[in-house]
Design a protein around this motif. Sequence first.
Motif, PDB file in Angstrom:
ATOM      1  N   MET A 349       0.866  -1.046  -0.027  1.00 42.84           N
ATOM      2  CA  MET A 349       0.262  -0.112  -0.178  1.00 42.84           C
ATOM      3  C   MET A 349       0.934   1.226  -0.133  1.00 42.84           C
ATOM      4  O   MET A 349       0.351   2.451  -0.670  1.00 42.84           O
ATOM      5  CB  MET A 349      -0.884  -0.093   1.120  1.00 42.84           C
ATOM      6  N   ARG A 352       2.137   1.675  -3.400  1.00 51.70           N
ATOM      7  CA  ARG A 352       0.841   1.899  -4.552  1.00 51.70           C
ATOM      8  C   ARG A 352       0.644   3.400  -4.087  1.00 51.70           C
ATOM      9  O   ARG A 352       0.179   3.999  -5.238  1.00 51.70           O
ATOM     10  CB  ARG A 352      -0.306   1.146  -4.173  1.00 51.70           C
ATOM     11  N   GLN A 353       0.601   3.991  -2.779  1.00 50.09           N
ATOM     12  CA  GLN A 353       0.231   5.355  -2.760  1.00 50.09           C
ATOM     13  C   GLN A 353       1.275   6.106  -3.511  1.00 50.09           C
ATOM     14  O   GLN A 353       0.867   7.275  -3.964  1.00 50.09           O
ATOM     15  CB  GLN A 353       0.365   5.486  -1.074  1.00 50.09           C
ATOM     16  N   GLU A 356       0.320   7.375  -6.831  1.00 52.42           N
ATOM     17  CA  GLU A 356      -0.648   8.427  -7.190  1.00 52.42           C
ATOM     18  C   GLU A 356      -0.162   9.913  -7.541  1.00 52.42           C
ATOM     19  O   GLU A 356      -0.945  10.487  -8.411  1.00 52.42           O
ATOM     20  CB  GLU A 356      -1.593   8.632  -6.173  1.00 52.42           C
ATOM     21  N   GLU A 378       1.111  -8.926  -3.704  1.00 56.05           N
ATOM     22  CA  GLU A 378       0.165  -7.831  -3.174  1.00 56.05           C
ATOM     23  C   GLU A 378       0.014  -6.751  -4.163  1.00 56.05           C
ATOM     24  O   GLU A 378      -1.084  -6.328  -4.298  1.00 56.05           O
ATOM     25  CB  GLU A 378       0.610  -7.377  -1.820  1.00 56.05           C
ATOM     26  N   LEU A 379       0.927  -6.199  -4.874  1.00 54.74           N
ATOM     27  CA  LEU A 379       1.005  -5.381  -5.949  1.00 54.74           C
ATOM     28  C   LEU A 379       0.013  -5.623  -6.902  1.00 54.74           C
ATOM     29  O   LEU A 379      -0.744  -4.689  -7.639  1.00 54.74           O
ATOM     30  CB  LEU A 379       2.337  -4.774  -5.951  1.00 54.74           C
ATOM     31  N   ARG A 381      -2.613  -7.102  -6.980  1.00 58.62           N
ATOM     32  CA  ARG A 381      -3.934  -6.686  -6.523  1.00 58.62           C
ATOM     33  C   ARG A 381      -4.380  -5.379  -7.257  1.00 58.62           C
ATOM     34  O   ARG A 381      -5.599  -5.381  -7.741  1.00 58.62           O
ATOM     35  CB  ARG A 381      -3.952  -6.630  -5.025  1.00 58.62           C
ATOM     36  N   TRP A 382      -3.561  -4.419  -7.406  1.00 62.96           N
ATOM     37  CA  TRP A 382      -3.752  -3.234  -8.152  1.00 62.96           C
ATOM     38  C   TRP A 382      -3.331  -3.090  -9.472  1.00 62.96           C
ATOM     39  O   TRP A 382      -3.321  -2.076  -9.977  1.00 62.96           O
ATOM     40  CB  TRP A 382      -3.349  -2.010  -7.205  1.00 62.96           C
ATOM     41  N   VAL A 384      -0.347  -3.736 -10.586  1.00 62.41           N
ATOM     42  CA  VAL A 384       1.117  -3.260 -10.445  1.00 62.41           C
ATOM     43  C   VAL A 384       1.881  -4.185 -10.490  1.00 62.41           C
ATOM     44  O   VAL A 384       1.942  -5.096  -9.504  1.00 62.41           O
ATOM     45  CB  VAL A 384       1.331  -2.240  -9.166  1.00 62.41           C
ATOM     46  N   LEU A 714      -9.163  -0.846   4.257  1.00 58.84           N
ATOM     47  CA  LEU A 714      -9.457  -1.526   2.755  1.00 58.84           C
ATOM     48  C   LEU A 714     -10.220  -2.749   3.133  1.00 58.84           C
ATOM     49  O   LEU A 714     -11.088  -2.885   2.087  1.00 58.84           O
ATOM     50  CB  LEU A 714      -7.808  -1.787   2.494  1.00 58.84           C
TER      51      LEU A 714
END
Length: 1018
Positions: A349, A352-353, A356, A378-379, A381-382, A384, A714
């Motif tokens: 997270m 990922r932030q 932005e 985990e990345l 998931r978005w 990435v 989340l």
Amino acid sequence: MSARAAAPVRGRVAVVPPHVPFVDQIAARWLEQAGHDPQACGNGLILLPSRRAGRALTEAFVRQVDGRPILLPRIAPIGALDEASLVLSGQNALDLPPAVDPMRRLATLTLLVMQAGKAFGDVQGVDQAWPLARALAELMDEAEWAECDLCERLPHAAEGDFAQHWHQTLQFLSIVTSVWPAWLAEQGVMNPVARQTALLHAQAARWRDSPPPAGYPVWAAGFSDAVPSTIVMLRAVLDQPDGMLILPGVDMECDDAIWRHLPPDHPQAGTAHMLAQLGVERAGMEIWSSLPHDCVASSPVSRASLLSRALLPAHALERWRERDVPVEADGLSILRSADQQEEAAAIAMVLRQVLERPGRRAALVTPDRALAGRVATELVRWGVVADDSAGESMLTVPQTAFLRLIVQAVDGGLSPVALLSAIKHPLAACGLSPGTCRASARQLERLVLRGPAPPPGIAGLRSALQRATEDPHGALADAPDAPEEISAFINRLETVFGPLLALPRDTMVPVSVLLAALVETAQALAATDTVDGAERLWAGEEGNALGQHMSALLAWCDVLPDSRLGALDGLLASSLAGMTVHGRRAVRGRDGMAAHPRVFIWGLLEARLQTADTIVLGGLVETVWPPATDPGPWMSRPMRTRVGLPSPEWGIGQAARDFVSCACAAGQVVLSVAARRQGAPTVPARWLVRLDAYLAGHGRSLPVHPALRWLDSLDRPEGGVATPVSPPRPCPPVGLRPRSLSVTEIETWMRDPYAIYARRILRLRRLADLEELADAADYGQIVHAALERWFRAHPSDWPAGGAERMQAVFAEVLREAGLRPALAAWWAPRLDRIAAWCARTEEARRATGTPRTVLTELSGRMRLEDLPGGPFTLRGRADRIDLHDGDGGLSLFDYKTGTLPLRRSVVEGWQSQLVLEAAMIECGGFPPPVAGSVSELVYWRLTGGHVPAQVLDVARGEELAELIASCRAGLRALVSAYDNPDQPYLSHPFPGEEPRFADYAHLARVAEWSAAREENGG
């Protein structure tokens, strides 16, 4: 590793402060000294510690010239020397023997380890000896980098008060260090590090004798520590007319008294040692603190001072109390997660932030490859995909896992778990289409491999298939792929596994034969109906790397002694340990997505000299970052000191240097530590503990990063309040509800109605476990079968020698069960004790004149009329019914090999099996001659332990009659209640009376709603 004084050098030495981007500064200064002339810029040489640093510097040049065409100088890692130039200059570099092939070296050292092990009475297999050989090779390399002569110093390493086993180890090491040089000379090869060291010395000598012409700058940049051969090279650079050494992040504030006595685990210890060896004083070094054009500071200027003060050595901690010490932790934050998975999700997270904000770059730096893999997952998931520049361990790539699963399956006799792991692997096809192969594997699993494990080998699969019952729904479950006919699929498995199955499992075989059979089997198993197995198995970067490894192993394994098939898995694991590959799996995610250009995952080596806008330092726990200080299996710490090898703490110092440099490489740095790792509590990295203590002493603390709050939000449901799942309340139409159940199902119906719904209405059956431990079930079946056989043979008479003959019947039934020998040997004495107890008890009963006749395993029915949903039929099978003379009634017995029921549970109706069978008898539900009333209900618990049996006499006389009538009425009330269409089939409706074995608890999600019920006091 003592820092002895050295003669001063004449070249320039510069320092780039930690807050200045290092490679951008080097590029900018190089362009400046070349007058920004695109052609003059290509004149010169820049030496760097690694190839990764070279790539980073190349990218920095591109940024500095903003994409304009330019000739780059020669950028080379210090180990990549041009041997041809040495020859042309008169140096005989090419006269050096070639470096020994790494696989050949390890194979030969493995042989030496095994031979020496036999001499010392410690015989080891090739899979155990290979890691020791690798550690021995690393010890040789370490000694050669340190330019330490093991042959000369080893004999004195264990002098004094050392344990005897160290003397034996040194004796073995002396053998190797004397035999190994002779072997190298005989083969005409050199150790790789010895050759690299010789080339470095040759290059330094060439520059001394024939230096580059004036105006040809030679820079060495990015070194924070150096071995003796590198020191020689750096000195040669500084002796050049235009030679220069540029160092990253030298602590210029540290007092000289402290600087001269830095412990080896300090971040600056390696740099201090290197400067002392070069004869360079910090006061004479230039400081390049100005930022290059269009560059911003990578971190606040005060951060390096903060870390330097917090990580002072123990003897200088009084300086923590000085006034005006740096305490600002701008841009630093801490992330304390509960475990590895939470740590990975939170780090993802954070990364990922950052994305932005346009143009921002984020990186995770960690030596923990497992954490890197979790964060990358985990990345995704978005959407990435992170570029993991450290690569992937060869032990985790699919091709390696496939080979090891094949070995484990064959070595395990094709046991269910091992076999299914191999044939369900994505690479497995068995000459079929992959879908057909997987459908066939699932059919084999359902029909043959579920439940108790079949006997070993293909013959065991065929024998298990003969006892299996065809599953009418098997093929439908695998649509759109139809499985191959099960016998044909087993024949196909016999063919593809044939090369390995043909090898004896417990006999020594040449390692080359084992490896060749493995490769042949793997290719046959990977082949599809349209693609050759070799093409699938060795495809891509990962397959190509594994193929090269297997080729080298096959080429040099002929020196290894013969080995058993079981050692092959360990050999693969140990030979691939530490190897990585940077293939498409590392830079592409699902659906072929390309790696994101602004998010990175770096190992410690890859992170050196790199910068980003946000960096997460992950895995900051002891034994991970920093690593464990292990001196290795061959020498203790004092022995290493005597020999002249660096202490393990030098590795801690380098890890500390990486920590500090990475912590200063970004404006925002997140320090991440997990409280638990692999289920065990962790100890935070010593640098975090120091930093926390330092800040706490000044009333400060590291701010907590909000990523854990983001993670909590989340997964929080809409509205912010989690609503526990409710227990299921299925209410099927009355027409679908069962109208016939067995007496054992009645107990289930009372304790867990949902199980009746799932089994009888949804028609769901729980799959048996793989390699199910059927010990208790088999035990009960043997006891029931033996007693049935005995009483069918002797229903009314008692033969002479009854105890011995009954024991013989039990032994016969045990033999017919065909159990594994160890289990049969465990049960045999227990069954003997059960038979002896039954014989004594039965003789005592016969002595009193009862029973007249013993009937066993009788089936009966009882039909209930006048119910809302129509007639209901109860079915049952009695273990034993005793008929008595006259009007003595009947005795009803039930055999238990497990837990004996409580009398209270029987009376209250929770365990009503025997009472319901009595009600069936009194209603005429059993065939003649069973008729009349029941006068006795008895449970026999037959365990064969120290107390071989227990008896529970439930009730007699009027109490029994009332119990039977109450049970019959309770059954009618239960059926009537469920004939109401609004009556749900609840799961575990009575806390405290749940069933011992709940096959449908997972389907009913009992663990979720029962926890909520307990929290609410329900």
